[in-house]
Write a protein that holds these residues in place. Structure first.
Motif, PDB file in Angstrom:
ATOM      1  N   LEU A  37     -13.700 -28.274   5.362  1.00 17.35           N
ATOM      2  CA  LEU A  37     -14.065 -28.877   6.646  1.00 17.35           C
ATOM      3  C   LEU A  37     -13.008 -28.594   7.703  1.00 17.35           C
ATOM      4  N   LEU A  38     -11.763 -28.634   7.301  1.00 15.42           N
ATOM      5  CA  LEU A  38     -10.664 -28.443   8.245  1.00 15.42           C
ATOM      6  C   LEU A  38     -10.600 -27.010   8.754  1.00 15.42           C
ATOM      7  N   LEU A  39     -10.889 -26.046   7.877  1.00 15.29           N
ATOM      8  CA  LEU A  39     -10.704 -24.627   8.209  1.00 15.29           C
ATOM      9  C   LEU A  39     -12.036 -23.888   8.331  1.00 15.29           C
ATOM     10  N   HIS A  40     -13.104 -24.606   8.643  1.00 12.33           N
ATOM     11  CA  HIS A  40     -14.418 -23.960   8.695  1.00 12.33           C
ATOM     12  C   HIS A  40     -14.467 -22.820   9.690  1.00 12.33           C
ATOM     13  N   ALA A  41     -13.676 -22.895  10.751  1.00 11.96           N
ATOM     14  CA  ALA A  41     -13.690 -21.834  11.764  1.00 11.96           C
ATOM     15  C   ALA A  41     -13.115 -20.527  11.226  1.00 11.96           C
ATOM     16  N   VAL A  53     -22.871 -22.054   8.078  1.00 18.40           N
ATOM     17  CA  VAL A  53     -22.087 -23.217   7.664  1.00 18.40           C
ATOM     18  C   VAL A  53     -21.960 -24.213   8.812  1.00 18.40           C
ATOM     19  N   GLU A  54     -21.648 -23.701  10.005  1.00 19.52           N
ATOM     20  CA  GLU A  54     -21.411 -24.586  11.141  1.00 19.52           C
ATOM     21  C   GLU A  54     -22.692 -25.252  11.639  1.00 19.52           C
ATOM     22  N   SER A  55     -23.836 -24.643  11.374  1.00 18.85           N
ATOM     23  CA  SER A  55     -25.097 -25.247  11.770  1.00 18.85           C
ATOM     24  C   SER A  55     -25.391 -26.520  10.985  1.00 18.85           C
ATOM     25  N   PHE A  56     -24.865 -26.582   9.767  1.00 20.20           N
ATOM     26  CA  PHE A  56     -25.139 -27.734   8.906  1.00 20.20           C
ATOM     27  C   PHE A  56     -23.853 -28.436   8.478  1.00 20.20           C
ATOM     28  N   LEU A  57     -22.795 -28.259   9.264  1.00 21.59           N
ATOM     29  CA  LEU A  57     -21.480 -28.774   8.887  1.00 21.59           C
ATOM     30  C   LEU A  57     -21.449 -30.281   8.624  1.00 21.59           C
ATOM     31  N   TRP A  59     -23.498 -32.184   7.249  1.00 20.53           N
ATOM     32  CA  TRP A  59     -24.105 -32.537   5.975  1.00 20.53           C
ATOM     33  C   TRP A  59     -23.157 -32.362   4.785  1.00 20.53           C
ATOM     34  N   PHE A  60     -22.080 -31.603   4.968  1.00 20.73           N
ATOM     35  CA  PHE A  60     -21.122 -31.444   3.876  1.00 20.73           C
ATOM     36  C   PHE A  60     -20.402 -32.759   3.573  1.00 20.73           C
ATOM     37  N   GLY A  61     -20.496 -33.701   4.511  1.00 21.85           N
ATOM     38  CA  GLY A  61     -19.926 -35.020   4.257  1.00 21.85           C
ATOM     39  C   GLY A  61     -20.614 -35.750   3.126  1.00 21.85           C
ATOM     40  N   LEU A  85      -8.556 -36.939   2.353  1.00 21.74           N
ATOM     41  CA  LEU A  85      -8.493 -35.754   3.214  1.00 21.74           C
ATOM     42  C   LEU A  85      -9.861 -35.401   3.793  1.00 21.74           C
ATOM     43  N   PRO A  86     -10.901 -35.170   2.978  1.00 16.85           N
ATOM     44  CA  PRO A  86     -12.198 -34.841   3.603  1.00 16.85           C
ATOM     45  C   PRO A  86     -12.762 -35.967   4.452  1.00 16.85           C
ATOM     46  N   VAL A  87     -12.509 -37.215   4.072  1.00 13.11           N
ATOM     47  CA  VAL A  87     -12.985 -38.345   4.881  1.00 13.11           C
ATOM     48  C   VAL A  87     -12.334 -38.317   6.263  1.00 13.11           C
ATOM     49  N   ALA A  88     -11.017 -38.102   6.293  1.00 12.57           N
ATOM     50  CA  ALA A  88     -10.293 -38.074   7.571  1.00 12.57           C
ATOM     51  C   ALA A  88     -10.748 -36.919   8.446  1.00 12.57           C
ATOM     52  N   VAL A  89     -10.945 -35.738   7.829  1.00 11.46           N
ATOM     53  CA  VAL A  89     -11.362 -34.564   8.607  1.00 11.46           C
ATOM     54  C   VAL A  89     -12.780 -34.756   9.129  1.00 11.46           C
ATOM     55  N   TRP A  90     -13.681 -35.255   8.271  1.00 11.80           N
ATOM     56  CA  TRP A  90     -15.071 -35.456   8.701  1.00 11.80           C
ATOM     57  C   TRP A  90     -15.147 -36.460   9.849  1.00 11.80           C
ATOM     58  N   LEU A  91     -14.405 -37.556   9.733  1.00  9.08           N
ATOM     59  CA  LEU A  91     -14.421 -38.557  10.798  1.00  9.08           C
ATOM     60  C   LEU A  91     -13.837 -37.995  12.085  1.00  9.08           C
ATOM     61  N   ASN A  92     -12.832 -37.142  11.974  1.00  5.70           N
ATOM     62  CA  ASN A  92     -12.253 -36.517  13.167  1.00  5.70           C
ATOM     63  C   ASN A  92     -13.261 -35.602  13.846  1.00  5.70           C
TER      64      ASN A  92
END
Length: 337
Positions: A37-41, A53-57, A59-61, A85-92
């Motif tokens: 999630l952090l480095l998807h770009a 990936v970014e179209s459905f980003l 939903w990875f939560g 870590l994924p919780v913090a990134v997703w919320l951000n």
């Protein structure tokens, strides 16, 4: 005999991994999800993978509760901590979409709808859109067969309108300086030999000035190229990406400070392909919506590819309208100065 059982239980307890050593695979998966999630770009866009990936980003939560259930079942403290870590990134990335950011101040209401080439009820669709109360209405994917129907049904509510190719703009306020926008729909050696008016006859984008009480507002309507899964080529986005770059250049060159872009962009605001637009314009849904505002497909929306982007005005609210006969849901927003 009981003494042996007791000894076995004691030895088993002593050799059993502690909560920080259990569930190492789950902890590793949680960390990988967070980094993803952090480095998807940074994901390659070869074969359109990055755009997909970014179209459905968001939903990875959903992997978070799955991993959390596994961590609790395994009683793994390390996996639970790793999930931070994924919780913090997703919320951000998406936490701001979970709260209602709308406010009552409104000067103008705009709406956009891909009415669908296979729409079996254009009359009903037009009437539903009139009922939305929008002051300015953009339609995409208008077929030659349905064009007259929309013009007839919308004429009374919207006395001013302009069309170009498969897109159109209807307004309760006067329109001026209407023209097609070249989003490089027709390209290649043969296209270069065509006169501009011929090449733009089937344009899927137009621009007009709406005369508001607060001054002129530039309004763009666009329908970018579709994205498709092509065998051997992956997620094909070439046409859409080319259209997005050309539209971004047109928006950048627009002299009017106040601008609204309405349309089916076939991409989310997280999609890197739309960076030329999202770096210059604000999403009404991101700024003043309530939730993700998914608009496609209409029967079970999982992504928002129908966008309302603005510059020089303030989004006051943003919402999704009820389904029509189209495979897209209409989207609307109110703006203020």
């Amino acid at each position: 005999m009981p003494q042996v059982d007791t000894t076995d239980r004691i030895l088993g307890t002593a050799t059993r991994p502690g909560p920080w050593k259990r569930g190492r695979v789950l902890a590793a998966l949680a960390l990988l999800l967070g980094l993803f999630l952090l480095l998807h770009a940074q994901i390659t866009d070869r074969g359109g993978l990055g755009s997909l990936v970014e179209s459905f980003l968001p939903w990875f939560g959903l992997f978070v509760p799955v991993l959390l259930a596994g961590a609790l079942w395994r009683r793994s403290a390390s996996a639970v901590v790793a999930l931070l870590l994924p919780v913090a990134v997703w919320l951000n990335l998406f936490g701001g979409l979970l709260v209602d950011k709308s406010h009552p101040a409104t000067d103008l209401t705009v709406a956009s709808h891909n009415v669908g080439a296979d729409n079996p009820d254009p009359v009903g669709t037009a009437r539903d859109l009139i009922a939305s109360g929008a002051d300015v209405l953009a339609l995409e994917e208008i077929t030659p067969q349905a064009k007259g129907t929309y013009e007839k049904e919308l004429a009374k509510a919207y006395p001013h309108h302009a069309m170009g190719g498969t897109v159109g703009l209807w307004s309760k306020l006067p329109l001026s300086k209407t023209r097609p926008v070249d989003i490089q729909q027709d390209v290649g050696p043969l296209a270069a030999t065509k006169p501009e008016d011929v090449r733009l006859a089937d344009s899927r984008a137009l621009r007009a000035t709406v005369a508001t009480d607060q001054g002129p507002l530039a309004v763009y309507v666009a329908h970018l190229g579709s994205v498709r899964v092509v065998p051997g080529d992956g997620f094909s986005t070439g046409g859409r990406d080319r259209n997005a770059r050309a539209l971004g250049e047109a928006v950048a060159a627009e002299p009017n400070e106040r601008l609204v872009l309405l349309g089916d962009l076939n991409g989310t605001t997280d999609d890197r392909a739309l960076a030329g637009l999202t770096s210059r314009l604000d999403s009404a849904q991101d700024e003043a919506g309530d939730g993700f505002g998914f608009s496609y497909p209409a029967k079970f929306p999982v992504t928002r590819i129908d966008q309302i982007l603005v510059r020089g005005v303030e989004p006051a609210s943003s919402w999704v309208l009820p389904a029509t006969g189209s495979d897209h849901l209409p989207v609307a927003a109110s703006i203020s100065w």
